[in-house]
Design a protein around this motif. Structure first.
Motif, PDB file in Angstrom:
ATOM      1  N   SER A 183     -11.684   6.720  -5.607  1.00  0.00           N
ATOM      2  CA  SER A 183     -11.717   6.008  -4.326  1.00  0.00           C
ATOM      3  C   SER A 183     -12.224   4.587  -4.504  1.00  0.00           C
ATOM      4  CB  SER A 183     -12.608   6.750  -3.325  1.00  0.00           C
ATOM      5  OG  SER A 183     -12.126   8.022  -3.064  1.00  0.00           O
ATOM      6  N   ALA A 184     -13.324   4.441  -5.239  1.00  0.00           N
ATOM      7  CA  ALA A 184     -13.910   3.110  -5.440  1.00  0.00           C
ATOM      8  C   ALA A 184     -13.000   2.212  -6.271  1.00  0.00           C
ATOM      9  CB  ALA A 184     -15.279   3.245  -6.096  1.00  0.00           C
ATOM     10  N   ALA A 185     -12.410   2.755  -7.326  1.00  0.00           N
ATOM     11  CA  ALA A 185     -11.521   1.948  -8.171  1.00  0.00           C
ATOM     12  C   ALA A 185     -10.271   1.523  -7.412  1.00  0.00           C
ATOM     13  CB  ALA A 185     -11.139   2.740  -9.421  1.00  0.00           C
ATOM     14  N   SER A 186      -9.710   2.441  -6.641  1.00  0.00           N
ATOM     15  CA  SER A 186      -8.527   2.119  -5.847  1.00  0.00           C
ATOM     16  C   SER A 186      -8.858   1.078  -4.777  1.00  0.00           C
ATOM     17  CB  SER A 186      -7.988   3.386  -5.199  1.00  0.00           C
ATOM     18  OG  SER A 186      -6.988   3.081  -4.263  1.00  0.00           O
ATOM     19  N   LEU A 187      -9.983   1.261  -4.123  1.00  0.00           N
ATOM     20  CA  LEU A 187     -10.415   0.303  -3.108  1.00  0.00           C
ATOM     21  C   LEU A 187     -10.574  -1.081  -3.713  1.00  0.00           C
ATOM     22  CD1 LEU A 187     -11.412  -0.325  -0.253  1.00  0.00           C
ATOM     23  CD2 LEU A 187     -13.657   0.461  -0.962  1.00  0.00           C
ATOM     24  N   LEU A 188     -11.210  -1.164  -4.860  1.00  0.00           N
ATOM     25  CA  LEU A 188     -11.401  -2.452  -5.524  1.00  0.00           C
ATOM     26  C   LEU A 188     -10.071  -3.080  -5.935  1.00  0.00           C
ATOM     27  CD1 LEU A 188     -13.295  -4.588  -6.711  1.00  0.00           C
ATOM     28  CD2 LEU A 188     -13.338  -3.233  -8.803  1.00  0.00           C
ATOM     29  N   GLY A 189      -9.189  -2.285  -6.521  1.00  0.00           N
ATOM     30  CA  GLY A 189      -7.903  -2.816  -6.957  1.00  0.00           C
ATOM     31  C   GLY A 189      -7.055  -3.335  -5.812  1.00  0.00           C
ATOM     32  N   PHE A 190      -6.923  -2.531  -4.766  1.00  0.00           N
ATOM     33  CA  PHE A 190      -6.134  -2.970  -3.619  1.00  0.00           C
ATOM     34  C   PHE A 190      -6.816  -4.140  -2.903  1.00  0.00           C
ATOM     35  CE2 PHE A 190      -4.036   1.171  -4.048  1.00  0.00           C
ATOM     36  CZ  PHE A 190      -2.724   0.799  -3.844  1.00  0.00           C
ATOM     37  N   TYR A 191      -8.132  -4.136  -2.848  1.00  0.00           N
ATOM     38  CA  TYR A 191      -8.864  -5.224  -2.203  1.00  0.00           C
ATOM     39  C   TYR A 191      -8.569  -6.551  -2.900  1.00  0.00           C
ATOM     40  CZ  TYR A 191     -12.764  -8.012  -0.490  1.00  0.00           C
ATOM     41  OH  TYR A 191     -13.531  -9.010   0.062  1.00  0.00           O
ATOM     42  N   GLY A 202      -8.365  10.449  -3.415  1.00  0.00           N
ATOM     43  CA  GLY A 202      -9.298   9.334  -3.493  1.00  0.00           C
ATOM     44  C   GLY A 202      -8.593   7.996  -3.617  1.00  0.00           C
ATOM     45  N   VAL A 203      -7.539   7.963  -4.427  1.00  0.00           N
ATOM     46  CA  VAL A 203      -6.750   6.734  -4.585  1.00  0.00           C
ATOM     47  C   VAL A 203      -6.090   6.359  -3.254  1.00  0.00           C
ATOM     48  CG1 VAL A 203      -4.710   5.759  -5.702  1.00  0.00           C
ATOM     49  CG2 VAL A 203      -6.386   7.008  -7.055  1.00  0.00           C
ATOM     50  N   ALA A 228       0.829  -1.209   0.000  1.00  0.00           N
ATOM     51  CA  ALA A 228       0.000   0.000   0.000  1.00  0.00           C
ATOM     52  C   ALA A 228       0.863   1.258   0.000  1.00  0.00           C
ATOM     53  CB  ALA A 228      -0.935  -0.008   1.200  1.00  0.00           C
ATOM     54  N   ALA A 229       1.897   1.281   0.809  1.00  0.00           N
ATOM     55  CA  ALA A 229       2.753   2.466   0.891  1.00  0.00           C
ATOM     56  C   ALA A 229       3.527   2.686  -0.415  1.00  0.00           C
ATOM     57  CB  ALA A 229       3.722   2.338   2.060  1.00  0.00           C
ATOM     58  N   ALA A 230       4.069   1.617  -0.974  1.00  0.00           N
ATOM     59  CA  ALA A 230       4.843   1.756  -2.212  1.00  0.00           C
ATOM     60  C   ALA A 230       3.952   2.214  -3.362  1.00  0.00           C
ATOM     61  CB  ALA A 230       5.517   0.435  -2.551  1.00  0.00           C
ATOM     62  N   CYS A 231       2.797   1.609  -3.490  1.00  0.00           N
ATOM     63  CA  CYS A 231       1.887   2.003  -4.573  1.00  0.00           C
ATOM     64  C   CYS A 231       1.347   3.410  -4.357  1.00  0.00           C
ATOM     65  CB  CYS A 231       0.739   1.004  -4.685  1.00  0.00           C
ATOM     66  SG  CYS A 231       1.256  -0.607  -5.295  1.00  0.00           S
TER      67      CYS A 231
END
Length: 128
Positions: A98-106, A34-35, A13-16
């Motif tokens: 926010s939603a796209a980032s949440l989905l990708g990291f999830y 948002g990301v 998470a920190a690196a990305c």
């Protein structure tokens, strides 16, 4: 093992997040914020869910599946609540980012979580 998992989640998470903030030129943009919000939420959910599952390993099957269901529902409520708040009130964050980032990291963290669960169950069966 939970500490290794948490460290890996935080490292990813920190690196990305740092790479995205650098690429976008700072934190001024609502898209960038948002990301970063999505990355932070997914990290929190992954670590909390894994801690709950790690707690349930030494207990019976009922506690394991209870922890699994509570982890899924807890993440659903937290993620949904934050996204609704962002959509209705928070102009500082972009909802789509926010939603796209949440989905990708999830998704990435779910792959790691499945690896952790399978290794934990294999170790439990072998008696380690």
């Amino acid at each position: 093992m939970i500490l290794r998992y948490a460290a890996l989640v935080l490292l990813i998470a920190a690196a990305c997040s740092a790479a995205i903030a650098f690429w976008r030129g700072g934190l001024e943009s609502p898209v960038t914020r948002g990301v970063l919000l999505g990355a932070a939420l997914a990290s929190f959910g992954a670590i909390a869910g894994m801690a709950l599952l790690a707690w349930s390993y030494g207990r019976g099957q009922t506690q394991f599946f209870g922890a699994l269901v509570i982890g899924i529902l807890g993440r659903l409520l937290v993620f949904g609540g934050v996204l609704v708040y962002v959509a209705l009130r928070a102009a500082a964050f972009d909802l789509i980012a926010s939603a796209a980032s949440l989905l990708g990291f999830y998704v990435v963290f779910q792959v790691l979580e499945m690896r952790f669960v399978l290794k934990g169950l294999a170790g439990r069966r072998s008696g380690a």
